[in-house]
Design an enzyme around this catalytic site. Structure first.
Site, PDB file in Angstrom:
ATOM      1  N   ALA A   1       0.860  -1.181   0.000  1.00 43.04           N
ATOM      2  CA  ALA A   1       0.000   0.000   0.000  1.00 43.04           C
ATOM      3  C   ALA A   1       0.896   1.230   0.000  1.00 43.04           C
ATOM      4  O   ALA A   1       1.986   1.218   0.595  1.00 43.04           O
ATOM      5  CB  ALA A   1      -0.908   0.003   1.230  1.00 43.04           C
TER       6      ALA A   1
ATOM      7  N   ASN B   1      -8.292  -6.538  -3.609  1.00 46.40           N
ATOM      8  CA  ASN B   1      -8.639  -5.119  -3.557  1.00 46.40           C
ATOM      9  C   ASN B   1     -10.143  -4.905  -3.467  1.00 46.40           C
ATOM     10  O   ASN B   1     -10.602  -3.998  -2.765  1.00 46.40           O
ATOM     11  CB  ASN B   1      -8.048  -4.380  -4.765  1.00 46.40           C
ATOM     12  CG  ASN B   1      -6.585  -4.027  -4.535  1.00 46.40           C
ATOM     13  OD1 ASN B   1      -6.104  -4.069  -3.401  1.00 46.40           O
ATOM     14  ND2 ASN B   1      -5.878  -3.686  -5.582  1.00 46.40           N
TER      15      ASN B   1
ATOM     16  N   CYS C   1      -5.855   1.981  -7.185  1.00 46.91           N
ATOM     17  CA  CYS C   1      -6.174   0.551  -7.303  1.00 46.91           C
ATOM     18  C   CYS C   1      -7.633   0.192  -7.095  1.00 46.91           C
ATOM     19  O   CYS C   1      -8.233  -0.497  -7.926  1.00 46.91           O
ATOM     20  CB  CYS C   1      -5.342  -0.237  -6.304  1.00 46.91           C
ATOM     21  SG  CYS C   1      -3.602  -0.221  -6.707  1.00 46.91           S
TER      22      CYS C   1
ATOM     23  N   LEU D   1     -11.136  -5.468   0.182  1.00 47.27           N
ATOM     24  CA  LEU D   1     -10.703  -4.375   1.054  1.00 47.27           C
ATOM     25  C   LEU D   1     -11.593  -3.150   0.861  1.00 47.27           C
ATOM     26  O   LEU D   1     -12.054  -2.525   1.818  1.00 47.27           O
ATOM     27  CB  LEU D   1      -9.245  -4.012   0.773  1.00 47.27           C
ATOM     28  CG  LEU D   1      -8.201  -5.029   1.240  1.00 47.27           C
ATOM     29  CD1 LEU D   1      -6.827  -4.680   0.691  1.00 47.27           C
ATOM     30  CD2 LEU D   1      -8.171  -5.083   2.766  1.00 47.27           C
TER      31      LEU D   1
HETATM   32  C1  UDX Z   1      -4.348  -0.706  -1.892  1.00 49.64           C
HETATM   33  C2  UDX Z   1      -4.206  -2.051  -1.164  1.00 49.64           C
HETATM   34  O1  UDX Z   1      -4.246  -1.830   0.242  1.00 49.64           O
HETATM   35  C3  UDX Z   1      -2.905  -2.722  -1.559  1.00 49.64           C
HETATM   36  O2  UDX Z   1      -2.820  -4.006  -0.964  1.00 49.64           O
HETATM   37  C4  UDX Z   1      -2.855  -2.843  -3.062  1.00 49.64           C
HETATM   38  O3  UDX Z   1      -1.618  -3.402  -3.452  1.00 49.64           O
HETATM   39  C5  UDX Z   1      -3.047  -1.501  -3.717  1.00 49.64           C
HETATM   40  O4  UDX Z   1      -4.250  -0.905  -3.281  1.00 49.64           O
HETATM   41  P1  UDX Z   1      -3.380   1.775  -1.583  1.00 49.64           P
HETATM   42  O5  UDX Z   1      -4.361   2.149  -2.632  1.00 49.64           O
HETATM   43  O6  UDX Z   1      -1.975   2.221  -1.733  1.00 49.64           O
HETATM   44  O7  UDX Z   1      -3.312   0.164  -1.452  1.00 49.64           O
HETATM   45  O8  UDX Z   1      -3.868   2.342  -0.178  1.00 49.64           O
HETATM   46  P2  UDX Z   1      -4.831   1.807   1.016  1.00 49.64           P
HETATM   47  O9  UDX Z   1      -4.098   1.917   2.287  1.00 49.64           O
HETATM   48  O10 UDX Z   1      -5.418   0.476   0.704  1.00 49.64           O
HETATM   49  O11 UDX Z   1      -5.984   2.905   1.044  1.00 49.64           O
HETATM   50  C6  UDX Z   1      -6.921   3.074  -0.017  1.00 49.64           C
HETATM   51  C7  UDX Z   1      -7.943   4.122   0.341  1.00 49.64           C
HETATM   52  O12 UDX Z   1      -8.840   3.675   1.339  1.00 49.64           O
HETATM   53  C8  UDX Z   1      -7.339   5.423   0.885  1.00 49.64           C
HETATM   54  O13 UDX Z   1      -8.012   6.521   0.321  1.00 49.64           O
HETATM   55  C9  UDX Z   1      -7.563   5.296   2.372  1.00 49.64           C
HETATM   56  O14 UDX Z   1      -7.576   6.544   3.001  1.00 49.64           O
HETATM   57  C10 UDX Z   1      -8.914   4.613   2.396  1.00 49.64           C
HETATM   58  N1  UDX Z   1      -9.181   3.873   3.643  1.00 49.64           N
HETATM   59  C11 UDX Z   1      -8.364   2.851   4.049  1.00 49.64           C
HETATM   60  C12 UDX Z   1     -10.295   4.200   4.410  1.00 49.64           C
HETATM   61  O15 UDX Z   1     -11.040   5.124   4.080  1.00 49.64           O
HETATM   62  N2  UDX Z   1     -10.553   3.483   5.545  1.00 49.64           N
HETATM   63  C13 UDX Z   1      -9.773   2.455   5.966  1.00 49.64           C
HETATM   64  O16 UDX Z   1     -10.092   1.827   6.991  1.00 49.64           O
HETATM   65  C14 UDX Z   1      -8.638   2.132   5.185  1.00 49.64           C
END
Ligand code: UDX
Length: 435
Positions: A144, A204, A256, A207
């Site tokens: 991430a 993804n 992503c 998540l």
């Molecule tokens: C994501 C995946 O986590 C990673 O495994 C994959 O390889 C690429 O995509 P990334 O997009 O870099 O990574 O960031 P991430 O930490 O997943 O956050 C994504 C979005 O969700 C952000 O805008 C973050 O602020 C938001 N988020 C995350 C929330 O709003 N609440 C949460 O509990 C977690």
């Protein structure tokens, strides 16, 4: 690659790109990407067993393993526009490898690409002029942004997909050997090519779905007076659910989540699985709804109009510790506020002013101010919106900010990082997500 170079001193790594400016930036003192810990690793290995170069053909000739790490943006034209991945960069890389390689290679898809792309890559590679045989592996990346170096050094798992043939198994063993220099063997998972490609999209999607789900509950909390952080804490204590990725927010962003879900949706539709596609698409729709809901609440609490009012936007990156703004919730919120004729003063600790202007292009430049710090952004603002959870926003001097704002002064915490009760006691009108 810097992490591989760091952990495997015997492996020589070369990063090539046709974009000379980009390579020059990576060879310079100021790296083009902000990521905690990255600079230290690059400094350690650059010139040792990592180099950056524009000699694509030469690097292809010399390599035993080639990682394909090109962009796969969402298609903007033709079939699957707005959903399918644009694979033109992948295809052109495959053609370049077929043209320049004069020995067999292992080709590794690092870019996240829809299921069965390896098949097309293989077909293009098989058409090389020397009659060489290539092995194509899928090795999706789960790091991430903001925690990239930590995630690479301590991954939950490394996934390698390959053909279930003796040649495929042998190629997987070679790549697994590279990671085994620092990743425990039981964390290196091998699967078929298709399972690997699909797993990345599904990881993804799951998540993003968790965030979308807790965000739907934030709306219920705002309507009923429950507190979404309390609800998330309670459900997260169930070990079957778990506490991570349950932070309600103004909406998820990044390069992503949305892209991969839309890819999954396109895949479902392609195979006639209309209802399955609609199910996953609703996650993206719900995220758009959450961003819009946030702006609507701001307008409502600012007495149903923001026209001519100054609003401070603290944070523009899609999350903290990155200068990446791709699909950032801040973009949608700012566009909606500008459409309501607000004047915006935006501050982000790492995002360049030009990038903010580019992302908001066409949305009233004359009402957009880029501030040098949070205090400058907030001075004279009727409302403050926190859109990225940067640590420095938690320790701002809010008494000073309050003094510089017209009354009543409102704060909208889109990341739930502030103590709302304390802010209210100081005299702010304070709102959070789901509270
Ligand atoms: C994501 C995946 O986590 C990673 O495994 C994959 O390889 C690429 O995509 P990334 O997009 O870099 O990574 O960031 P991430 O930490 O997943 O956050 C994504 C979005 O969700 C952000 O805008 C973050 O602020 C938001 N988020 C995350 C929330 O709003 N609440 C949460 O509990 C977690």
């Amino acid at each position: 690659m810097p992490v591989i170079a760091d952990r495997c001193p015997a492996v020589r790594t070369t990063i090539v790109d046709m974009n000379a400016a980009r390579i020059a930036a990576w060879n310079s003192e100021r790296l083009p990407v902000y990521e905690p810990g990255l600079e230290e690793v690059v400094r350690r290995v650059r010139g040792r067993n990592l180099s950056f170069s524009t000699d694509v053909a030469g690097a292809i000739k010399r390599a035993d393993l080639i990682f394909v790490c090109v962009n796969t943006p969402t298609k903007t034209y033709g079939l699957g526009a707005g959903r399918a991945a644009d694979l033109s960069y992948i295809e052109s890389v495959a053609r370049m490898i077929a043209e320049h390689a004069d020995t067999p290679k292992i080709i590794i898809e690092k870019s996240t690409i829809p299921v069965r792309t390896a098949e097309s890559i293989s077909a293009i590679l098989a058409a090389n002029k020397h009659g060489l045989r290539f092995q194509v592996l899928s090795n999706p990346e789960f790091l991430a942004e903001g925690t990239a170096i930590h995630d690479l050094e301590n991954p939950d798992r490394v996934l390698i997909g390959g053909e279930r043939t003796p040649e495929g198994e042998a190629a997987m063993k070679v790549l697994a050997g590279v990671y085994a220099s620092w990743v425990p063997r039981d964390r290196i998972i091998t699967t078929s090519l298709w399972s690997s490609e699909l797993s990345k999209l599904v990881a993804n999607a799951f998540l993003a779905q968790r965030i979308a789900s807790i965000n739907t509950i934030s709306a219920v909390c705002e309507a009923t007076g429950a507190d979404v952080d309390e609800v998330a804490h309670v459900i997260g204590r169930d070990s079957r659910i778990g506490p991570k990725f349950l932070k309600a927010s103004v909406g998820f962003g990044g390069s992503c989540f949305q892209k991969d879900i839309l890819n999954l949706v396109y895949l479902c539709e392609h195979f006639g699985l209309t209802e399955v596609g609609a199910y996953w698409e609703s996650v993206v729709r719900m995220n758009d709804h959450q961003k819009r809901r946030f702006t609507e609440r701001m307008v409502k609490e600012l007495f149903n109009t923001v026209a001519g009012k100054r609003i401070a936007i603290l944070g523009f990156a899609f999350k903290k510790n990155t200068n990446d703004t791709r699909e950032s919730a801040a973009i949608a919120v700012c566009r909606d506020l500008l459409a309501e004729h607000a004047t915006l003063a935006v501050y982000d600790p790492q995002v360049a002013a030009d990038d903010i202007r580019r992302d908001l292009q066409g949305a009233a430049d004359d009402r957009l101010v880029i501030a040098r710090d949070a205090y400058e952004a907030c001075a004279g603002a009727h409302g403050v919106a926190i859109l990225t959870e940067w640590d420095e926003f938690k320790s701002l001097d809010f008494a000073r900010i309050l003094k510089a704002m017209p009354k009543p002064a409102s704060i909208f915490d889109g990341r739930n990082i502030l103590d709302l009760a304390k802010l209210r006691a100081m005299g702010f009108q304070a709102f959070g997500i789901g509270k």
